[in-house]
Write a protein that holds these residues in place. Structure first.
Motif, PDB file in Angstrom:
ATOM      1  N   VAL A   7      -7.755   2.058  -7.661  1.00 13.70           N
ATOM      2  CA  VAL A   7      -7.005   2.957  -6.791  1.00 13.70           C
ATOM      3  C   VAL A   7      -8.024   3.935  -6.223  1.00 13.70           C
ATOM      4  O   VAL A   7      -8.832   4.506  -6.957  1.00 13.70           O
ATOM      5  N   CYS A   8      -8.005   4.104  -4.908  1.00 16.38           N
ATOM      6  CA  CYS A   8      -9.049   4.888  -4.245  1.00 16.38           C
ATOM      7  C   CYS A   8      -8.499   6.124  -3.543  1.00 16.38           C
ATOM      8  O   CYS A   8      -7.469   6.082  -2.881  1.00 16.38           O
ATOM      9  N   ASN A   9      -9.255   7.228  -3.681  1.00 15.28           N
ATOM     10  CA  ASN A   9      -8.888   8.493  -3.048  1.00 15.28           C
ATOM     11  C   ASN A   9      -9.509   8.631  -1.648  1.00 15.28           C
ATOM     12  O   ASN A   9     -10.303   7.791  -1.223  1.00 15.28           O
ATOM     13  N   THR A  10      -9.158   9.702  -0.978  1.00 16.85           N
ATOM     14  CA  THR A  10      -9.569   9.947   0.412  1.00 16.85           C
ATOM     15  C   THR A  10     -11.079   9.992   0.636  1.00 16.85           C
ATOM     16  O   THR A  10     -11.609   9.260   1.472  1.00 16.85           O
ATOM     17  N   SER A  11     -11.779  10.876  -0.091  1.00 17.25           N
ATOM     18  CA  SER A  11     -13.189  11.086   0.252  1.00 17.25           C
ATOM     19  C   SER A  11     -14.066   9.849   0.062  1.00 17.25           C
ATOM     20  O   SER A  11     -14.926   9.589   0.905  1.00 17.25           O
ATOM     21  N   PRO A  12     -13.873   9.029  -0.992  1.00 15.44           N
ATOM     22  CA  PRO A  12     -14.694   7.811  -1.048  1.00 15.44           C
ATOM     23  C   PRO A  12     -14.458   6.892   0.151  1.00 15.44           C
ATOM     24  O   PRO A  12     -15.411   6.286   0.661  1.00 15.44           O
ATOM     25  N   LEU A  13     -13.207   6.799   0.623  1.00 13.37           N
ATOM     26  CA  LEU A  13     -12.923   5.965   1.798  1.00 13.37           C
ATOM     27  C   LEU A  13     -13.669   6.491   3.021  1.00 13.37           C
ATOM     28  O   LEU A  13     -14.316   5.734   3.740  1.00 13.37           O
ATOM     29  N   ILE A  14     -13.582   7.802   3.236  1.00 15.66           N
ATOM     30  CA  ILE A  14     -14.212   8.390   4.416  1.00 15.66           C
ATOM     31  C   ILE A  14     -15.736   8.304   4.326  1.00 15.66           C
ATOM     32  O   ILE A  14     -16.410   7.932   5.291  1.00 15.66           O
ATOM     33  N   ARG A  61      -6.551  -7.946   0.282  1.00 17.99           N
ATOM     34  CA  ARG A  61      -6.828  -7.332  -1.029  1.00 17.99           C
ATOM     35  C   ARG A  61      -6.443  -5.861  -1.083  1.00 17.99           C
ATOM     36  O   ARG A  61      -6.513  -5.239  -2.133  1.00 17.99           O
ATOM     37  N   VAL A  62      -6.091  -5.315   0.068  1.00 19.62           N
ATOM     38  CA  VAL A  62      -5.804  -3.884   0.148  1.00 19.62           C
ATOM     39  C   VAL A  62      -4.307  -3.655   0.289  1.00 19.62           C
ATOM     40  O   VAL A  62      -3.646  -4.302   1.087  1.00 19.62           O
ATOM     41  N   GLU A  63      -3.810  -2.733  -0.518  1.00 22.97           N
ATOM     42  CA  GLU A  63      -2.382  -2.466  -0.502  1.00 22.97           C
ATOM     43  C   GLU A  63      -2.146  -0.969  -0.407  1.00 22.97           C
ATOM     44  O   GLU A  63      -2.765  -0.183  -1.132  1.00 22.97           O
ATOM     45  N   ARG A  64      -1.246  -0.583   0.508  1.00 24.81           N
ATOM     46  CA  ARG A  64      -0.873   0.833   0.552  1.00 24.81           C
ATOM     47  C   ARG A  64       0.354   0.969  -0.329  1.00 24.81           C
ATOM     48  O   ARG A  64       1.248   0.138  -0.299  1.00 24.81           O
TER      49      ARG A  64
END
Length: 163
Positions: A7-14, A61-64
């Motif tokens: 599960v990934c948070n905002t800042s790593p994505l950005i 592979r990505v799910e919201r």
């Protein structure tokens, strides 16, 4: 090897988007869950990175996902809504890993018994698996992109990786 769910948070994505390494998430992990609140945060301040994240969301592979209310209510409210939903979803889906950069969020995740890594941890794992040539170079890109990295920590990482 069992499938890895993260599960990934905002800042790593950005941050990964800023250095054009967002694709590593689907290369490294089998299932990438992104909380609705994180996507709302990203969409609220559209940037060049938002486009890349939208493209990532099209990967199978990505799910919201949205966290179940009662699990979310049990997470301390002194951290951001993105962090809270990351932790709640990690608990709800028994994720193998949470990707959080925020210190307080990481602390709460640890208290909940979750495994935690951050943007830099993702890059280290990618180098270990031969997906990127050099964490050193990626760290420098992150710094150029505006990420603050403690100098002692920076040198310790490079020493440990010896790249």
């Amino acid at each position: 090897e069992s499938p890895l769910r993260i599960v990934c948070n905002t800042s790593p994505l950005i941050l990964l988007a800023k250095i054009h390494r967002l694709g590593l998430l689907v290369q490294l992990y089998d299932e990438v869950i992104i909380p609705t609140s994180v996507l709302n945060e990203i969409e609220a301040k559209p940037s060049k990175e938002t486009k890349q994240i939208r493209v990532l969301l099209q990967n199978r592979r990505v799910e919201r996902r949205e966290a179940a209310g009662q699990i979310l209510e049990a997470i301390p409210t002194d951290i951001g809504s993105g962090e809270r939903e990351v932790i709640a979803l990690a608990l709800e889906t028994t994720a193998d890993l949470t990707i959080l950069d925020d210190q307080q969020g990481r602390q709460v995740a640890h208290e909940q018994g979750l495994s935690v890594t951050g943007t830099i941890g993702v890059l280290i794992e990618a180098q270990e698996r031969g997906m990127i040539p050099s964490v050193h170079r990626e760290l420098d890109h992150l710094i150029e992109a505006g990420m603050w990295i403690n100098e002692v920590f920076y040198h310790r990482i490079l020493q440990e990786l010896d790249d």
